[in-house]
Design an enzyme around this catalytic site. Structure first.
Site, PDB file in Angstrom:
ATOM      1  N   GLU A  83       0.837  -1.211   0.000  1.00  0.00           N
ATOM      2  CA  GLU A  83       0.000   0.000   0.000  1.00  0.00           C
ATOM      3  C   GLU A  83       0.865   1.251   0.000  1.00  0.00           C
ATOM      4  O   GLU A  83       0.543   2.237  -0.669  1.00  0.00           O
ATOM      5  CB  GLU A  83      -0.945   0.015   1.216  1.00  0.00           C
ATOM      6  CG  GLU A  83      -1.927  -1.142   1.286  1.00  0.00           C
ATOM      7  CD  GLU A  83      -3.013  -1.099   0.209  1.00  0.00           C
ATOM      8  OE1 GLU A  83      -3.040  -0.152  -0.593  1.00  0.00           O
ATOM      9  OE2 GLU A  83      -3.833  -2.034   0.179  1.00  0.00           O
ATOM     10  N   ASP A 229      -4.325  -9.723  -8.648  1.00  0.00           N
ATOM     11  CA  ASP A 229      -4.684  -8.734  -9.680  1.00  0.00           C
ATOM     12  C   ASP A 229      -3.538  -7.908 -10.271  1.00  0.00           C
ATOM     13  O   ASP A 229      -3.180  -8.027 -11.452  1.00  0.00           O
ATOM     14  CB  ASP A 229      -5.797  -7.804  -9.164  1.00  0.00           C
ATOM     15  CG  ASP A 229      -5.554  -7.255  -7.743  1.00  0.00           C
ATOM     16  OD1 ASP A 229      -4.494  -7.534  -7.175  1.00  0.00           O
ATOM     17  OD2 ASP A 229      -6.426  -6.530  -7.227  1.00  0.00           O
ATOM     18  N   GLU A 323     -19.161  -8.166  -3.802  1.00  0.00           N
ATOM     19  CA  GLU A 323     -18.750  -9.517  -4.176  1.00  0.00           C
ATOM     20  C   GLU A 323     -20.016 -10.335  -4.363  1.00  0.00           C
ATOM     21  O   GLU A 323     -20.903 -10.322  -3.511  1.00  0.00           O
ATOM     22  CB  GLU A 323     -17.873 -10.111  -3.091  1.00  0.00           C
ATOM     23  CG  GLU A 323     -16.979  -9.034  -2.473  1.00  0.00           C
ATOM     24  CD  GLU A 323     -15.538  -9.396  -2.362  1.00  0.00           C
ATOM     25  OE1 GLU A 323     -15.262 -10.453  -1.807  1.00  0.00           O
ATOM     26  OE2 GLU A 323     -14.693  -8.609  -2.837  1.00  0.00           O
ATOM     27  N   GLU A 342     -12.355   0.066  -9.599  1.00  0.00           N
ATOM     28  CA  GLU A 342     -11.947  -0.787 -10.722  1.00  0.00           C
ATOM     29  C   GLU A 342     -12.949  -0.813 -11.874  1.00  0.00           C
ATOM     30  O   GLU A 342     -12.556  -0.859 -13.045  1.00  0.00           O
ATOM     31  CB  GLU A 342     -11.682  -2.228 -10.236  1.00  0.00           C
ATOM     32  CG  GLU A 342     -10.383  -2.416  -9.472  1.00  0.00           C
ATOM     33  CD  GLU A 342     -10.412  -1.906  -8.046  1.00  0.00           C
ATOM     34  OE1 GLU A 342     -11.520  -1.576  -7.565  1.00  0.00           O
ATOM     35  OE2 GLU A 342      -9.354  -1.833  -7.403  1.00  0.00           O
TER      36      GLU A 342
HETATM   37  C1  DMJ Z   1      -6.334   0.327  -5.123  1.00  0.00           C
HETATM   38  O1  DMJ Z   1      -5.596   0.755  -4.027  1.00  0.00           O
HETATM   39  C2  DMJ Z   1      -5.445  -0.278  -6.164  1.00  0.00           C
HETATM   40  O2  DMJ Z   1      -6.138  -0.276  -7.367  1.00  0.00           O
HETATM   41  C3  DMJ Z   1      -5.008  -1.673  -5.839  1.00  0.00           C
HETATM   42  O3  DMJ Z   1      -4.307  -2.306  -6.884  1.00  0.00           O
HETATM   43  C4  DMJ Z   1      -6.146  -2.563  -5.423  1.00  0.00           C
HETATM   44  N1  DMJ Z   1      -7.352  -1.880  -5.318  1.00  0.00           N
HETATM   45  C5  DMJ Z   1      -7.399  -0.636  -4.638  1.00  0.00           C
HETATM   46  C6  DMJ Z   1      -8.759  -0.011  -4.781  1.00  0.00           C
HETATM   47  O4  DMJ Z   1      -9.783  -0.922  -4.848  1.00  0.00           O
END
Ligand code: DMJ
Length: 467
Positions: A83, A229, A323, A342
């Site tokens: 993060e 992801d 979800e 997203e």
């Molecule tokens: C974001 O902090 C980034 O896109 C990360 O890759 C995963 N998703 C969160 C938001 O949903």
């Protein structure tokens, strides 16, 4: 509303229901989610390049001054490496890119790379996490003491998620190339090389969590959402930013397996890496909504359209994208929704590639639902339960970093934009890194095999041919 600092500053996040700042330690712990909060004015940093993109030049300049004057990166606090990398390091680098661009056009003449110096300081504070025999980073680090400080938890951890270890290269390579110090890029490459070596050799898939010492897969389920992801996203985008063919080859190998085992158009369902014909679960998490956008970058538009349309139907049913269980008429599996961006991201990329006004209609639905169901007097509140419309006192920094940016871009005319976005790559947190970095020197990096850069507009031409 975007640059008001009335309620929360200098806290990491706004609490939009009580109109206060969220300060870690002063609020009841929320567990891992709080590892994003390092007492470094997270939301302000994450929002810097959004301000520049929205043409809020005065507010951007003021925000940069605040960050430079007020933010400390040496707090005795344990933060998530992932993060902190995507939101804070990415935010500082995106802000630096914007400040440099403005300086070149005669604005912000006072700027002397202060954000870049802060980014390097932060990068050095993250580096101790990479001190493992595998090169995969520890999931957490203490900003002041690294992994061996008074907080023992950090240096004894054994597992991390694949996305956590595989979503470093864009920020670290940009840092190396902006500063001329190859160390950062070398660490990120090493972690990616290790993950590639550990892929399951029959299915060419990766698991969700991995032991950072032994390299054993801990969770062997595999999808394109939570836990994995942005590993796939960064392979593709590392190729776009750095022009190194090996990243594209790896991406293509994984992509073929995803389309063979995980993709069941329009659904994307997790499988086991060793038995990829065996489903690992039936519900779909909302993070996978980024995948159609990545498919646009890949140039595989048809499945992107199909999956996006399915996600739109879910959004229309529940107002947001929680979800859901597709095998049970998309009933809610987990009702919380922290206003994740997203789906808006994929909508933007599909509109860019197809110019189909249908995607503007989708964008309007997203916007209307946000205003109708999430807007509260001090900001936008996360949904505690999409079924009842109840709120949480939470507004994650990615809401301004990503959701605002992608919705603005979706509706913006070319004239509305202060620069050509096609000169940049979007990180997973939607921070803007200039493609010109592809030719910046990095003496440790292997020679570039192919320096071709793919623009979205090229994709659109390609798409028009395949549809
Ligand atoms: C974001 O902090 C980034 O896109 C990360 O890759 C995963 N998703 C969160 C938001 O949903």
């Amino acid at each position: 509303m975007i640059q008001k600092v009335d309620h929360a500053y200098p806290a990491d996040e706004l609490m939009p229901l009580t109109c206060r700042g969220r300060v870690r330690g002063l609020e009841p712990s929320r567990g891992d989610i709080d590892d994003a909060l390092g007492k470094f004015s997270l939301t302000l940093i994450d929002t810097l390049d959004t301000l520049a993109l929205l043409n809020k030049t005065v507010e951007f300049e003021e925000a940069v001054r605040r960050v430079v004057a007020d933010v400390r990166l040496d707090n005795d606090i344990v933060v998530s490496v992932f993060e902190t990398n995507i939101r804070v390091l990415g935010g500082l680098l995106g802000g630096h890119s914007m400040a440099v661009m403005l300086k070149e056009s005669g604005r912000m003449v006072w700027y002397q790379d202060e954000l870049l110096h802060m980014a390097k300081d932060l990068g050095l504070r993250l580096l101790p996490a990479f001190n493992t025999s595998s090169g995969l980073p520890y999931p957490r680090v203490n900003l002041r003491y690294g992994v061996r400080g008074p907080e023992t938890r950090t240096g004894t951890e054994t597992d991390t998620c694949t996305a956590c270890a595989g979503t470093i290269i864009l920020e670290f390579a940009a840092l190396s190339r902006f500063t001329g110090d190859p160390t950062f890029e070398a660490h990120a490459r090493r972690a990616l090389d290790f993950l590639w070596e550990k892929r399951q050799r029959n299915s060419n898939l990766v698991g969700t969590t991995i032991n950072i010492h032994s390299g054993e897969w801990v969770r062997r389920d595999s999808g394109v959402g939570a836990g994995i992801d942005s590993y796939y996203e960064y392979l593709m985008k590392a190729y776009i930013l750095l022009g190194d063919d090996r990243f594209l080859q790896r991406f293509n190998t994984h992509y073929a397996s995803i389309m063979k085992y995980i993709s069941q158009p329009p659904l994307l369902l997790d499988v086991h890496i060793h038995k990829p014909l065996l489903p690992a679960r039936t519900w779909m998490d909302s993070l996978l909504a980024f995948f159609p956008g990545l498919q646009v970058l890949k140039g595989d538009i048809r499945p992107a359209i199909e999956t996006h349309e399915m996600l739109y139907q879910v959004t229309k049913k529940h107002n947001f994208l929680p979800e859901v269980d597709p095998l049970f008429y998309f009933r809610v599996h987990w009702a919380q929704h922290p206003l994740r961006p997203e789906f808006a991201e994929s909508t933007y990329f599909l509109y860019k590639a197809t110019r189909d006004p249908y995607y503007l209609e989708v964008g309007r639905t997203i916007l209307e639902n946000l205003n109708r169901f999430a807007r509260v007097p001090c900001g936008f509140a996360a949904m505690k339960d999409v079924r009842t419309g109840s709120h949480e006192d939470r507004m994650d920094s990615f809401f301004l970093a990503e959701m605002f940016k992608y919705l603005f871009l979706l509706f913006a005319e070319e004239d509305d934009l202060p620069f050509n976005v096609e000169d940049y790559v979007f990180t997973t947190e939607a921070h803007l890194l200039p493609l010109s970095l592809s030719t910046a020197s990095n003496s440790q990096a292997p020679p570039l095999v192919n320096n071709m850069v793919l623009h979205i507009s090229d994709m659109a031409v390609f798409t028009a041919c395949v549809l």
